[in-house]
Design a protein around this motif. Structure first.
Motif, short mmCIF file in Angstrom:
data_model
loop_
_atom_site.label_atom_id
_atom_site.label_comp_id
_atom_site.label_asym_id
_atom_site.label_seq_id
_atom_site.Cartn_x
_atom_site.Cartn_y
_atom_site.Cartn_z
N ARG A 1 -3.17 -4.14 7.26
CA ARG A 1 -2.20 -3.65 6.26
C ARG A 1 -2.66 -3.83 4.83
NH1 ARG A 1 3.13 -6.33 8.35
NH2 ARG A 1 3.10 -5.48 10.43
N HIS A 2 -3.40 -4.91 4.57
CA HIS A 2 -3.75 -5.21 3.17
C HIS A 2 -5.21 -4.90 2.86
CE1 HIS A 2 0.15 -6.99 2.52
NE2 HIS A 2 0.01 -7.59 3.69
N ARG B 1 -6.21 -1.22 3.43
CA ARG B 1 -5.27 -0.22 2.91
C ARG B 1 -5.92 0.71 1.89
NH1 ARG B 1 -0.15 -2.53 0.00
NH2 ARG B 1 -1.69 -2.70 -1.62
N ASP C 1 -3.66 5.77 9.16
CA ASP C 1 -2.94 4.76 8.38
C ASP C 1 -3.19 3.43 9.08
OD1 ASP C 1 -1.23 3.09 7.13
OD2 ASP C 1 0.61 4.20 7.60
N ALA D 1 -2.16 0.63 8.64
CA ALA D 1 -0.96 -0.21 8.82
C ALA D 1 -0.25 0.08 10.14
CB ALA D 1 0.00 0.01 7.65
#
Ligand SMILES: Cc1cc2nc3c(=O)[nH]c(=O)nc-3n(C[C@H](O)[C@H](O)[C@H](O)COP(=O)(O)OP(=O)(O)OC[C@H]3O[C@@H](n4cnc5c(N)ncnc54)[C@H](O)[C@@H]3O)c2cc1C
Length: 416
Positions: free
Chosen positions: A180-181, A184, A191, A193
């Motif tokens: 996610r981080h 990103r 995606d 995430a």
């Protein structure tokens, strides 16, 4: 003049801390390890998830022991031990004679009779394992980015971890954070995430060695990170692209193993008088020596050690303390004294869940969870890492890598 020869097999926590006790003593020490470095295993998952570089958590054994003039380091595989002749035999065939032996060869993974699962679901014990996991983890995102087929893409973005002990929990907590981080905004067709992380545990709860309230806290934290935690879930087969739980088939390209340990096979070579437990660990006497061979000591993860009626857990402190104690006992025997029984001092148990969350059990019912436990974890690990690296450089490099989400460690390297 000939000094007593001490042979130490294994340069992990047990072997290294044993070796250090012989500094400035009238002994000739040889430390043998199949690799040239000592690895700080509690941070392996950070290398596996590309947060830290291997050199942040490992240091050459030769360098660590450079100031100990009575100690030589050999990089070699020990293949046999002959307790009657008091020699260990290396892979080259060379024999190393000893007067005292400290066996600190640790453990590997156990696949519970399914050795064929190992190639599909690697475990995490060494730098090599961590690099292989890192390669698979980062490659999965690259393959997903290239794929034009949605189900294939989903399979690449599904990560299954088998085993809900500390290693499984720490891996499971870190993977969503990276997805996610760290990653990103870097991919165009996926995606990151949306990556799914599934943690499978056969027992009724994760972290069985921790107190129930702390394990429940950790489970909540994992769920908040989006991890699908499934307890009482026995894996029945591991296939190249899937994990099966009875009739259910989870399609996933990356499967990681954190479910079981088997002791080093060297323990079995100590002879018929030496008792072993079901995992092949050596059941040692109170002073850490083995029956019928007072000159052989077994320490760390390879030993079943009991103090105050409790079995010492297979953790770094158990290996460090038993390594030191075995060396002190050898020095006592050399000086004509009686060896002392080993006493383990529990300094607490810690596990992290992603960034900024951790659980800590300091014993006597003192349990801490969340941010304070994480800061304590960070402080403690910097302190220990600094024991074998320059304190300032550890602080700067590690702090930078950690808070900047480890840009430099995200290299995909091929297996040679
Ligand atoms: C991923 C992971 C996370 C962990 N996290 C934590 C934690 O957070 N806190 C904690 O307290 N503990 C943790 N542990 C447990 C802790 O690291 C171990 O208990 C400790 O490392 C055991 O030390 P040891 O010296 O017995 O064995 P090891 O550290 O495994 O060392 C054994 C050494 O022996 C060498 N060796 C083995 N066989 C041979 C041979 N035949 N010839 C030559 N050399 C050989 C190996 O190369 C290795 O260097 C973790 C372990 C792992 C794997």
């Amino acid at each position: 003049m000939k000094f007593p020869r001490v042979l130490i097999i294994g340069g992990g926590f047990g072997g290294l801390y044993a070796a250090r006790q012989f500094r400035d003593t009238l002994t000739e020490v040889t430390l043998v390890d199949r690799s040239n470095h000592h690895t700080f295993q509690p941070l392996l998952y950070q290398v596996a998830t590309a947060t830290l570089a291997p050199s942040d958590i490992a240091a050459p054994l030769r360098w660590l022991l450079r100031k100990q003039k009575n100690t030589e380091v050999l990089m070699a595989e020990v293949e046999r031990i002959d307790p009657e002749r008091r020699v260990a035999v290396l892979d080259s065939g060379r024999e190393l004679p000893y007067d005292y032996l400290i066996l600190a060869a640790g453990a590997r993974h156990s696949y519970f009779g399914h050795a064929e699962w190992e190639a599909i679901a690697p475990g995490l014990k060494s730098i090599e394992d961590a690099l292989e996991i890192r390669r698979r983890f980062l490659s999965a995102f690259e393959e997903a980015e290239k794929s034009t087929d949605e189900s294939e893409r989903n399979a690449y973005l599904t990560f299954v971890i088998i085993g809900g002990g500390a290693t499984g929990v720490e891996l499971a907590g870190m993977l969503p954070t990276i997805a996610r981080h760290t990653l990103r905004g870097e991919f165009r067709n996926i995606d990151t995430a949306t990556a799914r992380v599934i943690l499978l545990e056969g027992g009724p709860r994760i972290l069985p060695t921790f107190a129930e309230d702390l394990a429940a806290h950790a489970e909540r934290d994992l769920r908040e990170l989006g991890v699908d935690v499934r307890t009482r879930t026995m894996v029945t087969s591991v296939e190249p692209n899937a994990v099966c739980i009875g009739d259910e088939r989870i399609v996933a390209r990356t499967v990681l193993w954190a479910a079981g340990n088997a002791a080093s096979p060297l323990g079995r070579l100590l002879g018929p008088t030496v008792p072993l437990d079901r995992a092949g660990r050596v059941v040692v006497q109170p002073d850490l020596s083995v029956p019928a061979h007072p000159e052989i000591f077994v320490v760390g993860d390879l030993a079943v050690m009991t103090t105050d009626g409790k079995v010492v857990p297979g953790v770094a402190q158990g290996a460090i303390q038993s390594g030191r104690a075995s060396a002190r006992n050898i020095l006592r025997v050399i000086h004509g004294e009686t060896p002392k029984p080993f006493r383990y001092h529990n300094k607490g148990e810690l596990a992290t869940i992603g960034r900024y969350k951790a659980i800590a059990d300091f014993g006597h019912g003192l349990h801490v969870a969340g941010h304070p436990a994480w800061w304590f974890w960070l402080f403690l690990h910097i302190l220990y890492l600094a024991g074998f690296r320059n304190r300032l450089s550890v602080l700067i490099e590690w702090g930078y890598a950690f808070f900047r989400y480890g840009l430099g460690a995200r290299l995909i390297t091929r297996r040679s």
